[in-house]
Design a protein around this motif. Sequence first.
Motif, PDB file in Angstrom:
ATOM      1  N   ALA A  75     -19.348 -50.213  28.892  1.00  0.00           N
ATOM      2  CA  ALA A  75     -20.771 -49.494  27.898  1.00  0.00           C
ATOM      3  C   ALA A  75     -20.023 -48.264  27.068  1.00  0.00           C
ATOM      4  CB  ALA A  75     -21.526 -49.289  28.868  1.00  0.00           C
ATOM      5  N   ALA A  76     -19.562 -47.474  27.171  1.00  0.00           N
ATOM      6  CA  ALA A  76     -19.633 -46.260  26.143  1.00  0.00           C
ATOM      7  C   ALA A  76     -18.326 -46.752  25.535  1.00  0.00           C
ATOM      8  CB  ALA A  76     -19.433 -45.190  27.147  1.00  0.00           C
ATOM      9  N   ARG A  77     -17.291 -47.690  25.875  1.00  0.00           N
ATOM     10  CA  ARG A  77     -15.934 -48.181  25.441  1.00  0.00           C
ATOM     11  C   ARG A  77     -15.534 -46.405  25.353  1.00  0.00           C
ATOM     12  NH1 ARG A  77     -18.753 -51.596  24.498  1.00  0.00           N
ATOM     13  NH2 ARG A  77     -18.642 -53.095  22.830  1.00  0.00           N
ATOM     14  N   ALA A  78     -15.346 -46.110  26.996  1.00  0.00           N
ATOM     15  CA  ALA A  78     -14.620 -44.420  26.417  1.00  0.00           C
ATOM     16  C   ALA A  78     -13.503 -44.822  27.168  1.00  0.00           C
ATOM     17  CB  ALA A  78     -15.830 -42.824  27.332  1.00  0.00           C
ATOM     18  N   ARG A  79     -12.346 -43.833  27.616  1.00  0.00           N
ATOM     19  CA  ARG A  79     -11.361 -44.048  28.011  1.00  0.00           C
ATOM     20  C   ARG A  79     -10.807 -42.856  28.867  1.00  0.00           C
ATOM     21  NH1 ARG A  79      -6.319 -42.521  25.178  1.00  0.00           N
ATOM     22  NH2 ARG A  79      -7.038 -43.444  23.234  1.00  0.00           N
ATOM     23  N   ALA A  80     -10.816 -42.787  30.306  1.00  0.00           N
ATOM     24  CA  ALA A  80     -10.234 -41.604  30.398  1.00  0.00           C
ATOM     25  C   ALA A  80      -8.524 -41.552  30.170  1.00  0.00           C
ATOM     26  CB  ALA A  80     -10.213 -41.110  32.017  1.00  0.00           C
ATOM     27  N   THR A  81      -8.250 -39.821  29.127  1.00  0.00           N
ATOM     28  CA  THR A  81      -7.372 -39.057  28.422  1.00  0.00           C
ATOM     29  C   THR A  81      -7.017 -37.655  29.700  1.00  0.00           C
ATOM     30  OG1 THR A  81      -8.344 -37.533  27.448  1.00  0.00           O
ATOM     31  CG2 THR A  81      -7.990 -39.708  26.268  1.00  0.00           C
ATOM     32  N   GLU A  82      -7.469 -37.142  30.351  1.00  0.00           N
ATOM     33  CA  GLU A  82      -6.847 -36.523  31.322  1.00  0.00           C
ATOM     34  C   GLU A  82      -8.173 -35.847  32.267  1.00  0.00           C
ATOM     35  OE1 GLU A  82      -6.687 -32.626  29.525  1.00  0.00           O
ATOM     36  OE2 GLU A  82      -6.635 -33.095  28.472  1.00  0.00           O
ATOM     37  N   VAL A  83      -7.145 -36.914  33.932  1.00  0.00           N
ATOM     38  CA  VAL A  83      -7.941 -36.387  35.035  1.00  0.00           C
ATOM     39  C   VAL A  83      -7.941 -35.599  35.847  1.00  0.00           C
ATOM     40  CG1 VAL A  83      -8.263 -37.422  37.020  1.00  0.00           C
ATOM     41  CG2 VAL A  83      -8.758 -39.415  35.046  1.00  0.00           C
ATOM     42  N   GLN A  84      -8.511 -34.404  35.943  1.00  0.00           N
ATOM     43  CA  GLN A  84      -8.217 -33.487  37.601  1.00  0.00           C
ATOM     44  C   GLN A  84      -8.756 -33.545  38.181  1.00  0.00           C
ATOM     45  OE1 GLN A  84      -7.389 -29.501  35.208  1.00  0.00           O
ATOM     46  NE2 GLN A  84      -5.312 -30.046  34.125  1.00  0.00           N
ATOM     47  N   LEU A  85      -8.387 -34.690  39.983  1.00  0.00           N
ATOM     48  CA  LEU A  85      -9.405 -34.729  40.831  1.00  0.00           C
ATOM     49  C   LEU A  85      -9.118 -34.869  42.084  1.00  0.00           C
ATOM     50  CD1 LEU A  85     -10.718 -38.368  39.902  1.00  0.00           C
ATOM     51  CD2 LEU A  85     -11.934 -36.230  39.611  1.00  0.00           C
ATOM     52  N   THR A  86      -9.638 -33.683  42.904  1.00  0.00           N
ATOM     53  CA  THR A  86      -9.035 -34.035  44.184  1.00  0.00           C
ATOM     54  C   THR A  86      -9.754 -33.832  45.289  1.00  0.00           C
ATOM     55  OG1 THR A  86     -10.418 -31.092  44.320  1.00  0.00           O
ATOM     56  CG2 THR A  86      -8.094 -31.231  44.036  1.00  0.00           C
ATOM     57  N   ARG A  87      -9.399 -34.919  46.833  1.00  0.00           N
ATOM     58  CA  ARG A  87      -9.749 -35.039  47.185  1.00  0.00           C
ATOM     59  C   ARG A  87     -10.388 -34.283  48.739  1.00  0.00           C
ATOM     60  NH1 ARG A  87      -7.846 -40.854  49.667  1.00  0.00           N
ATOM     61  NH2 ARG A  87     -10.072 -41.634  51.651  1.00  0.00           N
ATOM     62  N   GLY A  88     -11.699 -34.375  48.381  1.00  0.00           N
ATOM     63  CA  GLY A  88     -12.133 -33.774  49.454  1.00  0.00           C
ATOM     64  C   GLY A  88     -12.996 -34.356  50.748  1.00  0.00           C
ATOM     65  N   ALA A  89     -13.811 -33.526  51.894  1.00  0.00           N
ATOM     66  CA  ALA A  89     -14.179 -34.764  52.525  1.00  0.00           C
ATOM     67  C   ALA A  89     -15.507 -34.588  52.005  1.00  0.00           C
ATOM     68  CB  ALA A  89     -14.919 -33.165  54.509  1.00  0.00           C
ATOM     69  N   GLN A  90     -15.619 -34.239  51.336  1.00  0.00           N
ATOM     70  CA  GLN A  90     -17.702 -34.823  50.511  1.00  0.00           C
ATOM     71  C   GLN A  90     -17.050 -36.456  49.157  1.00  0.00           C
ATOM     72  OE1 GLN A  90     -20.323 -33.578  51.614  1.00  0.00           O
ATOM     73  NE2 GLN A  90     -19.361 -32.691  52.877  1.00  0.00           N
ATOM     74  N   GLY A  91     -15.575 -36.014  49.566  1.00  0.00           N
ATOM     75  CA  GLY A  91     -15.556 -37.172  47.900  1.00  0.00           C
ATOM     76  C   GLY A  91     -14.554 -36.133  47.311  1.00  0.00           C
ATOM     77  N   TYR A  92     -14.465 -36.728  45.701  1.00  0.00           N
ATOM     78  CA  TYR A  92     -14.001 -36.715  44.801  1.00  0.00           C
ATOM     79  C   TYR A  92     -14.144 -35.500  43.704  1.00  0.00           C
ATOM     80  CZ  TYR A  92     -10.410 -40.094  45.634  1.00  0.00           C
ATOM     81  OH  TYR A  92      -9.485 -40.946  46.043  1.00  0.00           O
ATOM     82  N   ALA A  93     -13.356 -34.399  43.466  1.00  0.00           N
ATOM     83  CA  ALA A  93     -14.271 -33.174  42.909  1.00  0.00           C
ATOM     84  C   ALA A  93     -13.230 -32.719  41.862  1.00  0.00           C
ATOM     85  CB  ALA A  93     -14.895 -32.367  43.771  1.00  0.00           C
ATOM     86  N   GLY A  94     -13.806 -32.597  40.815  1.00  0.00           N
ATOM     87  CA  GLY A  94     -12.653 -32.368  39.835  1.00  0.00           C
ATOM     88  C   GLY A  94     -13.629 -32.537  38.174  1.00  0.00           C
ATOM     89  N   THR A  95     -13.070 -32.938  37.228  1.00  0.00           N
ATOM     90  CA  THR A  95     -12.903 -33.104  35.435  1.00  0.00           C
ATOM     91  C   THR A  95     -12.471 -34.112  35.531  1.00  0.00           C
ATOM     92  OG1 THR A  95     -11.150 -31.506  34.902  1.00  0.00           O
ATOM     93  CG2 THR A  95     -13.682 -30.666  35.054  1.00  0.00           C
ATOM     94  N   LEU A  96     -12.850 -35.218  33.686  1.00  0.00           N
ATOM     95  CA  LEU A  96     -11.929 -36.608  33.618  1.00  0.00           C
ATOM     96  C   LEU A  96     -12.439 -35.623  31.952  1.00  0.00           C
ATOM     97  CD1 LEU A  96     -14.091 -37.616  36.861  1.00  0.00           C
ATOM     98  CD2 LEU A  96     -12.669 -39.482  35.521  1.00  0.00           C
ATOM     99  N   VAL A  97     -11.353 -36.233  31.246  1.00  0.00           N
ATOM    100  CA  VAL A  97     -11.905 -35.659  29.786  1.00  0.00           C
ATOM    101  C   VAL A  97     -11.612 -37.358  29.233  1.00  0.00           C
ATOM    102  CG1 VAL A  97     -10.532 -35.057  27.432  1.00  0.00           C
ATOM    103  CG2 VAL A  97     -10.749 -32.897  29.646  1.00  0.00           C
ATOM    104  N   LEU A  98     -13.001 -37.276  28.747  1.00  0.00           N
ATOM    105  CA  LEU A  98     -13.201 -38.662  28.092  1.00  0.00           C
ATOM    106  C   LEU A  98     -12.229 -38.637  26.275  1.00  0.00           C
ATOM    107  CD1 LEU A  98     -16.331 -39.940  30.198  1.00  0.00           C
ATOM    108  CD2 LEU A  98     -13.408 -40.593  30.719  1.00  0.00           C
ATOM    109  N   SER A  99     -12.326 -40.215  26.114  1.00  0.00           N
ATOM    110  CA  SER A  99     -11.909 -40.754  24.565  1.00  0.00           C
ATOM    111  C   SER A  99     -12.849 -41.152  24.188  1.00  0.00           C
ATOM    112  CB  SER A  99     -10.849 -41.006  23.720  1.00  0.00           C
ATOM    113  OG  SER A  99     -10.869 -40.967  22.652  1.00  0.00           O
ATOM    114  N   LEU A 100     -14.219 -41.232  23.157  1.00  0.00           N
ATOM    115  CA  LEU A 100     -15.140 -42.298  23.234  1.00  0.00           C
ATOM    116  C   LEU A 100     -15.197 -42.850  21.408  1.00  0.00           C
ATOM    117  CD1 LEU A 100     -18.223 -38.968  23.064  1.00  0.00           C
ATOM    118  CD2 LEU A 100     -17.519 -40.860  25.362  1.00  0.00           C
ATOM    119  N   GLY A 101     -16.466 -43.613  21.472  1.00  0.00           N
ATOM    120  CA  GLY A 101     -16.538 -44.278  20.597  1.00  0.00           C
ATOM    121  C   GLY A 101     -15.767 -45.622  20.058  1.00  0.00           C
ATOM    122  N   GLY A 102     -14.825 -46.125  21.549  1.00  0.00           N
ATOM    123  CA  GLY A 102     -14.324 -46.826  21.123  1.00  0.00           C
ATOM    124  C   GLY A 102     -12.596 -47.037  20.830  1.00  0.00           C
TER     125      GLY A 102
END
Length: 164
Positions: free
Chosen positions: A135-162
């Motif tokens: 929908a947003a034609r965005a793609r992840a360029t940087e991903v820093q996620l950790t998996r915990g008991a509650q699920g995934y937490a962290g940051t995602l940097v997206l490049s926008l606009g196709g």
Amino acid sequence: MPAAWIAPRDALQARWRTLAARERTGLIAAAVLLGVFLLWSMAVQPAWRTLREAPGRIDQQGAQLQALQRMAAEATELRAIAPISSAQSSVALQGATARLAGRATLQLQGDRATVSVNGLSGDELRDWLAEVRSAARARATEVQLTRGAQGYAGTLVLSLGGSR
């Protein structure tokens, strides 16, 4: 035949002649059994195993080929989609992030967006990324996620606009 082999060969032949017929037969039978075992373990068994495992490997490689063909078709479709403006991309990204019910915060900075997530399941994260990609034609360029008991937490940097 090398000279070093002649003396041991002659000694073995002399020893062979001194053996009783029963002992010779036993040694011949042992040599034949050893030969059959070596033939089986070095030639027949590997070929037999290959024949037995081949249908499974063929099925597995067929499935891999189909997955690669699906990904290639998806990549072709994505290339054919017309790019959208950064404004349209931002609106689509905000809508997708709003559906995460407060478990994600969005910060827009030009043609980049930083999304902080907390407590997303793997399925929710996968579905959100698929929606953002289409929908947003965005793609992840940087991903820093950790998996915990509650699920995934962290940051995602997206490049926008196709942008590609």
